[in-house]
Structure formats: C-alpha cells, structure tokens
Design a protein around this motif. Sequence first.
Motif, short mmCIF file in Angstrom:
data_model
loop_
_atom_site.label_atom_id
_atom_site.label_comp_id
_atom_site.label_asym_id
_atom_site.label_seq_id
_atom_site.Cartn_x
_atom_site.Cartn_y
_atom_site.Cartn_z
N SER A 34 0.83 -1.20 0.00
CA SER A 34 0.00 0.00 0.00
C SER A 34 0.87 1.25 0.00
O SER A 34 0.55 2.23 -0.67
CB SER A 34 -0.92 0.02 1.22
N LYS A 38 0.00 4.20 -2.55
CA LYS A 38 -0.77 5.32 -2.00
C LYS A 38 -0.38 6.70 -2.53
O LYS A 38 -1.22 7.60 -2.50
CB LYS A 38 -0.76 5.29 -0.48
N LEU A 41 -2.90 8.57 -4.63
CA LEU A 41 -3.95 9.40 -4.04
C LEU A 41 -3.57 10.87 -4.08
O LEU A 41 -4.42 11.72 -4.37
CB LEU A 41 -4.22 8.97 -2.60
N ASP A 46 -7.71 12.47 -4.32
CA ASP A 46 -8.60 11.42 -3.82
C ASP A 46 -9.95 11.37 -4.55
O ASP A 46 -10.54 10.32 -4.70
CB ASP A 46 -8.82 11.60 -2.31
N ILE A 49 -10.02 8.86 -7.43
CA ILE A 49 -9.68 7.47 -7.12
C ILE A 49 -10.94 6.72 -6.68
O ILE A 49 -11.67 7.19 -5.81
CB ILE A 49 -8.64 7.37 -5.99
N HIS A 51 -12.06 3.73 -4.58
CA HIS A 51 -11.50 2.86 -3.53
C HIS A 51 -12.29 1.57 -3.43
O HIS A 51 -13.34 1.41 -4.05
CB HIS A 51 -11.53 3.60 -2.19
N CYS A 52 -11.81 0.67 -2.60
CA CYS A 52 -12.48 -0.62 -2.38
C CYS A 52 -13.96 -0.43 -2.12
O CYS A 52 -14.34 0.28 -1.20
CB CYS A 52 -11.88 -1.31 -1.16
N PHE A 70 -8.15 1.84 -6.93
CA PHE A 70 -7.18 1.35 -5.96
C PHE A 70 -7.93 0.47 -4.96
O PHE A 70 -8.59 0.96 -4.05
CB PHE A 70 -6.49 2.52 -5.26
N ASP A 72 -7.38 -1.47 -2.18
CA ASP A 72 -6.41 -1.72 -1.13
C ASP A 72 -6.95 -2.77 -0.18
O ASP A 72 -8.05 -2.64 0.35
CB ASP A 72 -6.13 -0.40 -0.38
#
Length: 188
Positions: A34, A38, A41, A46, A49, A51-52, A70, A72
């Motif tokens: 990570s 990272k 980002l 942000d 991006i 995210h999960c 991403f 993560d």
Amino acid sequence: QELCTDVFKALESGRSETTPVVVLAGASGGEGKSFFLKPLLTLLGDEYIFHCPEPGTFPLLDLPGKKVVFLDDWRFNKCVLPFETQCRWFDGSAVRVQRPQNQQGATGHVTYQGTAPIFVTTKLADMERFKKLSAIDPATGLALDADASMIHRRLKVYEFRKRITKAPGKIKYCPTCFAKLVLSQSGN
C-alpha cells in the motif's frame, strides 16, 4: 523495474483486455504494498480514485468518472462483487453499475465503459489459492475452478514476502517522487 513498467503502462493505457490488473500480494503484512501505491492518491487527488467498494446493493456506484481504481486490501471473492462482474471489469469490458432509483434525476442503471486502470493489494495466500484453483485438472482438461481461472489470468501478481522496517513517524506520500520512480524505473 518490471513493476514500475506495468504501473506506467496501466496508467498510460488504462484498463483493457491487454492491460492486466496490477496486484501486489503480501505474505504477512507490512511489506510496503500500500505504501508503494498510495502516492497515487496525492498524485491524482482522492476525488479521482475509486476505492475498495463495500458489500451492499450499489458497490460500484462511485466508479464512473474516476481516473484510477485502488483496491487496497482487496479479497478476490464474491462477497462484494460477483465473479462475472469482476471478470468483465478486470478485462476492460462494459460493467453495469446499479444505482438507487429513488434519487432525483436517476433513471435506470448506467453502463461503465471507462478505462480507469486497476491496482490491487491483497494477501499472497489468497493469490496462491487462486492460482491452484486455476490449474488444469488432468482428468477433465478444464480448470479446477473456471471463475478463479478467468479472474486469475487477468492479473499480473507481484509477490511481496519481506516486511519493511516501520518508519518512526508518519511519512507523507510524495506524488513527485512516485512519478519519478515509476518513470525512471520503467525506462520512460
């Protein structure tokens, strides 16, 4: 060097059938997976991006319009997304994004056809299990698990087996340093 080349190619080309999902798989945690990714980002911001996604009715709702994905600490299972969706998403195919219908101006679901490259960190044990399930059964000539095989062949897995020493304080993610590292190590 190969990792930086794949990161650069993914950022340059986006997701497609010829661009694999870049996966950093760690043996026990603390290997820097990570930490390596990272800076994306701060490089992109942000808001660009994805995210999960969390389990629920609308896991991909925020995907359209994002520049990078991403995932993560992602788990390659069906808890959040069906394997069929993961297969289409990871190979660059169109993916249906379900939306709540009680929102003003929302009519129906949308089809995501964006090219945001996908970067993943996960457990090495999960990737090793996926690899075994993807193996061909000599008795049938077919993969032991067709879903695992279809997903696994879309991934480029980098194994991280050694923990790095934890920094004494918080380290800021530097987008310039990340860009220089990726560009210099990828030969660009």
